[in-house]
Design a protein around this motif. Structure first.
Motif, PDB file in Angstrom:
ATOM      1  N   VAL A 112      17.693 -25.417 -49.852  1.00 52.07           N
ATOM      2  CA  VAL A 112      18.916 -25.689 -50.622  1.00 52.07           C
ATOM      3  C   VAL A 112      19.652 -26.901 -50.046  1.00 52.07           C
ATOM      4  CG1 VAL A 112      21.229 -24.778 -51.135  1.00 52.07           C
ATOM      5  CG2 VAL A 112      19.212 -23.354 -51.488  1.00 52.07           C
ATOM      6  N   THR A 113      19.997 -27.812 -50.936  1.00 49.25           N
ATOM      7  CA  THR A 113      20.731 -29.000 -50.489  1.00 49.25           C
ATOM      8  C   THR A 113      22.205 -28.665 -50.283  1.00 49.25           C
ATOM      9  OG1 THR A 113      21.263 -29.677 -52.743  1.00 49.25           O
ATOM     10  CG2 THR A 113      19.193 -30.546 -51.793  1.00 49.25           C
ATOM     11  N   LEU A 114      22.870 -29.558 -49.569  1.00 45.84           N
ATOM     12  CA  LEU A 114      24.316 -29.386 -49.396  1.00 45.84           C
ATOM     13  C   LEU A 114      24.994 -29.372 -50.758  1.00 45.84           C
ATOM     14  CD1 LEU A 114      26.905 -29.253 -47.742  1.00 45.84           C
ATOM     15  CD2 LEU A 114      26.796 -31.756 -47.492  1.00 45.84           C
ATOM     16  N   LEU A 115      24.557 -30.259 -51.665  1.00 42.87           N
ATOM     17  CA  LEU A 115      25.170 -30.314 -53.004  1.00 42.87           C
ATOM     18  C   LEU A 115      25.051 -28.965 -53.716  1.00 42.87           C
ATOM     19  CD1 LEU A 115      26.472 -31.872 -55.334  1.00 42.87           C
ATOM     20  CD2 LEU A 115      24.177 -32.575 -56.043  1.00 42.87           C
ATOM     21  N   ASP A 116      23.862 -28.376 -53.701  1.00 45.23           N
ATOM     22  CA  ASP A 116      23.682 -27.095 -54.390  1.00 45.23           C
ATOM     23  C   ASP A 116      24.427 -25.965 -53.684  1.00 45.23           C
ATOM     24  OD1 ASP A 116      22.226 -28.206 -56.424  1.00 45.23           O
ATOM     25  OD2 ASP A 116      20.278 -27.723 -55.560  1.00 45.23           O
ATOM     26  N   ALA A 117      24.508 -26.035 -52.365  1.00 48.39           N
ATOM     27  CA  ALA A 117      25.273 -25.010 -51.649  1.00 48.39           C
ATOM     28  C   ALA A 117      26.744 -25.083 -52.061  1.00 48.39           C
ATOM     29  CB  ALA A 117      25.126 -25.200 -50.138  1.00 48.39           C
ATOM     30  N   LEU A 118      27.280 -26.296 -52.146  1.00 47.75           N
ATOM     31  CA  LEU A 118      28.684 -26.449 -52.534  1.00 47.75           C
ATOM     32  C   LEU A 118      28.913 -25.962 -53.966  1.00 47.75           C
ATOM     33  CD1 LEU A 118      29.360 -30.027 -51.073  1.00 47.75           C
ATOM     34  CD2 LEU A 118      30.272 -27.863 -50.198  1.00 47.75           C
ATOM     35  N   ARG A 119      28.051 -26.420 -54.861  1.00 50.21           N
ATOM     36  CA  ARG A 119      28.271 -26.131 -56.283  1.00 50.21           C
ATOM     37  C   ARG A 119      27.917 -24.690 -56.652  1.00 50.21           C
ATOM     38  NH1 ARG A 119      29.126 -30.059 -59.860  1.00 50.21           N
ATOM     39  NH2 ARG A 119      28.116 -28.793 -61.456  1.00 50.21           N
ATOM     40  N   ASP A 120      26.755 -24.219 -56.180  1.00 52.50           N
ATOM     41  CA  ASP A 120      26.234 -22.935 -56.666  1.00 52.50           C
ATOM     42  C   ASP A 120      26.632 -21.754 -55.787  1.00 52.50           C
ATOM     43  OD1 ASP A 120      25.047 -24.499 -58.567  1.00 52.50           O
ATOM     44  OD2 ASP A 120      23.070 -24.495 -57.625  1.00 52.50           O
ATOM     45  N   HIS A 121      26.947 -22.010 -54.527  1.00 54.34           N
ATOM     46  CA  HIS A 121      27.261 -20.888 -53.632  1.00 54.34           C
ATOM     47  C   HIS A 121      28.742 -20.840 -53.273  1.00 54.34           C
ATOM     48  CE1 HIS A 121      23.025 -19.702 -52.899  1.00 54.34           C
ATOM     49  NE2 HIS A 121      22.813 -20.985 -53.178  1.00 54.34           N
ATOM     50  N   LEU A 122      29.434 -21.986 -53.330  1.00 54.85           N
ATOM     51  CA  LEU A 122      30.846 -21.991 -52.953  1.00 54.85           C
ATOM     52  C   LEU A 122      31.761 -22.359 -54.126  1.00 54.85           C
ATOM     53  CD1 LEU A 122      30.551 -23.682 -49.426  1.00 54.85           C
ATOM     54  CD2 LEU A 122      30.713 -21.243 -49.978  1.00 54.85           C
ATOM     55  N   ALA A 123      31.166 -22.543 -55.303  1.00 54.31           N
ATOM     56  CA  ALA A 123      31.939 -22.858 -56.520  1.00 54.31           C
ATOM     57  C   ALA A 123      32.808 -24.101 -56.363  1.00 54.31           C
ATOM     58  CB  ALA A 123      32.791 -21.652 -56.938  1.00 54.31           C
ATOM     59  N   LEU A 124      32.355 -25.036 -55.536  1.00 58.72           N
ATOM     60  CA  LEU A 124      33.053 -26.316 -55.400  1.00 58.72           C
ATOM     61  C   LEU A 124      32.269 -27.331 -56.239  1.00 58.72           C
ATOM     62  CD1 LEU A 124      33.839 -26.155 -51.589  1.00 58.72           C
ATOM     63  CD2 LEU A 124      35.506 -26.067 -53.460  1.00 58.72           C
TER      64      LEU A 124
END
Ligand code: FES
Ligand code: FES
Length: 171
Positions: A39-51
């Motif tokens: 998982v990329t940082l981008l996907d972690a932010l968007r998909d896991h942290l709703a940022l």
């Protein structure tokens, strides 16, 4: 005909995907996540942290729409694994405004109409914030050079440049 003759490669069980535990410090808050190691940082932010401020444009490091800061330096978050950010400080566009007041760069973008569709804008703003902190906004040439990793398909470049120039001049 034997079983081996009829077996299809897709019939095999998929290989197990390694999971990682990672602590991300994002905008001053720590998050412990268990993620697929890919998982990329981008996907972690968007998909896991709703940022969802950082945008996915090309997903291959070419457009800058996903720009965030890691330990104060801008990165394209689609090319960085979340696991690489263990215990590092991640700053996203969501953190810029204070008590509802826009950051000076955000305000300058609005004043100068430095966007059309707005898709590239969070990345442009994060890059501009970093550029200004780096002290590299001395001239239009420098601004263009050091913002060249951020693509705007709407062609708002003159206004983006004007907004950054104004903030650099103390406006
Ligand atoms: Fe990351 Fe384009 S989405 S550089
Ligand atoms: Fe549309 Fe930049 S404002 S891509």
């Amino acid at each position: 005909m034997t079983t081996a003759d009829t077996a299809h490669p897709y019939d095999e069980a998929p290989p197990e995907v390694p999971q990682v535990e990672v602590t991300l410090h994002v905008n001053g808050t720590s998050h412990r996540l268990r993620l697929d190691a890919r998982v990329t940082l981008l996907d972690a932010l968007r998909d896991h942290l709703a940022l969802t401020g950082a945008k996915k444009g090309c997903d291959q490091g070419a457009c800058g729409a996903c720009t965030v800061l890691v330990d104060g330096k801008r990165v394209v978050s689609c090319l960085m694994l979340a696991a690489q950010c263990e215990d590092r400080e991640v700053t996203t566009v969501e953190s810029l405004s204070e008590a509802g007041a826009p950051h000076p760069v955000q305000a300058a973008f609005a004043r100068h109409d430095a966007f059309q569709c707005g898709y590239c804008t969070p990345g442009q703003i994060m890059s501009a914030v970093s550029l200004l902190a780096e002290g590299r906004a001395d001239s239009d040439e420098d601004i263009r050079e050091f913002m060249s990793g951020n693509i705007c398909r709407c062609g708002a470049y003159p206004n983006i440049c004007a907004a950054i120039r104004e903030v650099a001049a103390g406006g």
